[in-house]
Design an enzyme around this catalytic site. Structure first.
Site, PDB file in Angstrom:
ATOM      1  N   TRP A   1     -19.460  12.501  -9.306  1.00  0.00           N
ATOM      2  CA  TRP A   1     -18.551  12.551 -10.459  1.00  0.00           C
ATOM      3  C   TRP A   1     -18.242  14.012 -10.791  1.00  0.00           C
ATOM      4  CZ3 TRP A   1     -21.558   8.396 -13.735  1.00  0.00           C
ATOM      5  CH2 TRP A   1     -21.297   7.128 -13.191  1.00  0.00           C
TER       6      TRP A   1
ATOM      7  N   ASN B   1     -10.680  14.303  -3.347  1.00  0.00           N
ATOM      8  CA  ASN B   1      -9.629  13.397  -3.800  1.00  0.00           C
ATOM      9  C   ASN B   1      -9.483  13.363  -5.307  1.00  0.00           C
ATOM     10  OD1 ASN B   1      -7.794  10.935  -3.572  1.00  0.00           O
ATOM     11  ND2 ASN B   1      -9.509  10.061  -4.712  1.00  0.00           N
TER      12      ASN B   1
ATOM     13  N   ASP C   1      -6.908  11.457 -10.059  1.00  0.00           N
ATOM     14  CA  ASP C   1      -6.538  11.697  -8.668  1.00  0.00           C
ATOM     15  C   ASP C   1      -5.733  12.984  -8.538  1.00  0.00           C
ATOM     16  OD1 ASP C   1      -6.508   9.917  -6.023  1.00  0.00           O
ATOM     17  OD2 ASP C   1      -4.613  10.996  -6.125  1.00  0.00           O
TER      18      ASP C   1
ATOM     19  N   ARG D   1     -18.996  16.347   5.028  1.00  0.00           N
ATOM     20  CA  ARG D   1     -18.678  14.935   4.949  1.00  0.00           C
ATOM     21  C   ARG D   1     -17.678  14.791   3.812  1.00  0.00           C
ATOM     22  NH1 ARG D   1     -18.885  10.580   0.939  1.00  0.00           N
ATOM     23  NH2 ARG D   1     -19.027   8.619   2.103  1.00  0.00           N
TER      24      ARG D   1
ATOM     25  N   ASP E   1     -15.723  12.736   1.155  1.00  0.00           N
ATOM     26  CA  ASP E   1     -15.740  11.494   0.397  1.00  0.00           C
ATOM     27  C   ASP E   1     -14.311  10.977   0.213  1.00  0.00           C
ATOM     28  OD1 ASP E   1     -17.312   9.596  -1.300  1.00  0.00           O
ATOM     29  OD2 ASP E   1     -15.970  10.357  -2.850  1.00  0.00           O
TER      30      ASP E   1
ATOM     31  N   LYS F   1      -9.704   8.438   2.937  1.00  0.00           N
ATOM     32  CA  LYS F   1      -8.488   7.639   3.121  1.00  0.00           C
ATOM     33  C   LYS F   1      -7.621   7.601   1.867  1.00  0.00           C
ATOM     34  CE  LYS F   1     -10.056   2.964   1.829  1.00  0.00           C
ATOM     35  NZ  LYS F   1     -10.207   1.574   2.317  1.00  0.00           N
ATOM     36  N   HIS F   2      -8.145   8.097   0.750  1.00  0.00           N
ATOM     37  CA  HIS F   2      -7.370   8.124  -0.485  1.00  0.00           C
ATOM     38  C   HIS F   2      -6.542   9.400  -0.618  1.00  0.00           C
ATOM     39  CE1 HIS F   2      -9.064   4.397  -1.993  1.00  0.00           C
ATOM     40  NE2 HIS F   2     -10.229   4.809  -1.531  1.00  0.00           N
TER      41      HIS F   2
ATOM     42  N   GLU G   1     -14.994   9.738   5.168  1.00  0.00           N
ATOM     43  CA  GLU G   1     -15.227   8.344   4.818  1.00  0.00           C
ATOM     44  C   GLU G   1     -13.881   7.618   4.779  1.00  0.00           C
ATOM     45  OE1 GLU G   1     -17.092   5.719   1.126  1.00  0.00           O
ATOM     46  OE2 GLU G   1     -15.964   7.555   0.728  1.00  0.00           O
TER      47      GLU G   1
ATOM     48  N   ASP H   1     -23.500   3.454  -0.348  1.00  0.00           N
ATOM     49  CA  ASP H   1     -22.566   2.480  -0.912  1.00  0.00           C
ATOM     50  C   ASP H   1     -22.792   1.064  -0.381  1.00  0.00           C
ATOM     51  OD1 ASP H   1     -21.112   4.316  -2.506  1.00  0.00           O
ATOM     52  OD2 ASP H   1     -19.957   4.961  -0.763  1.00  0.00           O
TER      53      ASP H   1
END
Length: 545
Positions: free
Chosen positions: A109, A147, A197, A226, A228, A231-232, A252, A322
């Site tokens: 966060w 993201n 976003d 890595r 996070d 894909k967003h 991811e 997750d």
């Protein structure tokens, strides 16, 4: 508007304090590594901690006290399993807690990404961890969140972020995960903890992120990232971002959509992604109880080799922060051992989520984020199994061309599968631990009759029969087998308890000209031999002995 000049000055200040030690590790350098993933808050309390080690209840989603110093003090535990890299949870500043969903103990966060999270230590602590890993010949991978940021309110207080003006963010909208555009521009989270976003089409956002990540990697000697929620963000954003970082980037791309996953690997985007499609296929093939669907794994395996740019650097995993722990849905430990053997002996970079070696069984977020210290860092059977897999894979990556040879599934049935990579044959089954009057056999292995193979899991001999046949007996249960020609591991530390004298009467086939062991074929020659034979032979049976 965010004062970019001020941001640049702050980076220069950090650089002066922490001179660069980053080795700019490439994808090919990461290819030979194996990765131990951990959540900093849950891996290890630092020495002298006043926190009661019995008070961490993962269901409460509160801070438990793990730190970067705690990680550094327990690297022997990780290295003892043979892992050559660690992946740690995000290190950047988070919003304050508690929230409706507990504390931000996990690190995802984000508030100001340009600042460190002082719950886990100081900049000196993180630098010391990096230095100690490098002293041991290990790599450091750090999880980064690009993201989005996080907020416990809508609208957010933008002053707490690196990007302080609302114009740097996409307008609020609820994400529709079935719509790719929505997934890239709308906000993840919900109204209790929203994830505003970032507008990664905005060139100021792009250039600021690229400048930040370049300095971040240098300042803390980071070897890999890595990414996070990769894909967003549009795939094209990641190419310049990773080029600026100068290190291996693995993202991811959550879900089973192999076309979407493959679109995030390539020269204009990420080096690699974590292989979620393979994870789902491994579940289908090996879980007990489960569908026992070996054909799903084979289909995914073959499709991946058509779709991805380089399967050799994808991340192979069975658990992460997750997902439910493997042992929460599969009751037989051999199901995990067989799936893990596939992950280590196939193409790709093996990734182990902390606690899997202790058979933790948390059934999803947040209970799959258990503290490790109640285990007292036990080195039991599962720990030793992971150490064995790493020992074998590390030896193979350093002893020839095995690493760069493509894996092949020679054939399969509903209950067993033969995987070949170079001169190694891995035999896997989903029949489970109980003894069974059954066996798996094949012909056309590519090896000569009477060749002595060592099953490096059991350290037992397997003698190649006529027509290159191999036979595995399951009367002691459905264990995985990793078969390597004896002469390839001779003189190594693998299976040193095997008495070489016991090979008398079953020695490798002799060469008529020299009296030596059979010609030592290259991995490519063996792979070619297997490919020629596999298409014409029906070889595999599981049935009565």
């Amino acid at each position: 508007m965010y004062p970019l000049a001020q941001f640049a000055v702050s980076l220069v200040g950090l650089s002066a304090v922490f001179p660069s030690l980053a080795a700019a590790a490439t994808a090919d350098e990461w290819r030979s590594r194996s990765i131990y993933q951990l959540i900093t808050d849950r891996f290890a309390l630092p020495s002298g901690s006043s926190i009661d080690p019995k008070t961490c209840n993962p269901a409460q989603a509160k801070f438990c006290g793990g730190t970067w110093q705690g990680i550094m003090q327990h690297l022997d535990y990780i290295q003892g399993m043979g892992f050559t890299a660690i992946w740690i949870s995000p290190v950047n500043q988070n919003i304050p807690g508690p929230t409706a969903y507990g504390d931000p103990y996990h690190g995802y966060w984000i508030a100001d990404v340009s600042q460190l999270n002082d719950r886990f230590g100081t900049a000196d602590d993180l630098r010391q961890l990096s230095d100690e890993l490098h002293r041991r010949g290990m790599y450091l991978m750090v999880d980064v969140v690009v993201n989005n940021v996080a907020s416990a309110t809508i609208p957010p207080n933008y002053s707490q972020y690196l990007f302080k003006d609302p114009s740097y963010y996409h307008p609020y909208c609820q994400v529709d995960h079935n719509n790719r555009t929505s997934a890239q521009v709308c906000w993840l989270g919900d109204t209790k903890v929203a994830l505003p976003d970032l507008d990664t089409e905005n060139q100021i956002v792009v250039s600021t992120y690229n400048q930040w990540v370049s300095q971040f990697v240098q300042d803390f000697g980071i070897d890999g990232l890595r990414i996070d929620a990769a894909k967003h963000v549009r795939a094209e954003f990641w190419g310049p971002f990773c080029k600026a970082a100068g290190v291996f980037c693995i993202g991811e791309v959550f879900g089973d959509d192999i076309d979407l996953a493959a679109s995030y690997q390539g020269p204009t985007t990420l080096d690699a992604i974590l292989n979620f499609p393979q994870y789902s296929a491994l579940k289908d093939a090996f879980t007990i109880p489960g569908p026992g669907n070996m054909s799903s794994l084979v289909d995914q395996f073959n499709t991946a080799r058509r779709k991805f740019t380089d399967v050799g650097v994808l991340g192979n995993f069975l658990e992460n922060h997750d997902l439910p722990r493997w042992t929460s849905f599969s009751v037989d430990i051999q199901s995990m051992f067989n799936a893990m053997a596939f992950s280590f002996m196939s193409d790709g970079i093996p990734v182990l989520y902390y606690g899997q070696e202790q058979r933790f069984n948390g059934a999803g977020d947040p209970v799959n984020r258990e503290p490790l210290w109640p285990s007292q860092y036990d080195q039991g059977d599962t720990y030793k199994f992971m150490a064995m897999l790493n020992q074998v894979r590390n030896y193979l990556t350093q002893s020839g061309d095995w690493l760069h040879q493509p894996a092949q599934i020679i054939s399969y049935t509903d209950e067993a599968l033969f995987l070949a990579k170079g001169y190694v044959i891995t035999v896997l089954t989903n029949i489970g631990s109980p003894p069974k009057n059954a066996s798996a056999s094949m012909i056309g292995s590519g090896f000569s009759p009477n060749q002595v193979m060592i099953d490096v899991i059991t350290c037992q001999q397997v003698i190649v029969g006529s027509q290159g046949s191999i036979y595995i007996d399951y009367r002691k249960g459905g264990h995985a087998s990793i078969l390597i020609p004896e002469y390839y591991i001779r003189g190594s530390d693998i299976c040193t308890d095997v008495q070489r004298a016991s090979y008398q009467g079953m020695t490798p086939q002799k060469s008529a000209s020299s009296g030596a062991a059979p010609a030592r074929l290259s991995s490519a020659e063996l792979a070619s031999s297997m490919a020629l034979l596999a298409g014409t032979i029906v070889w595999l049976t599981v049935g009565a002995v």
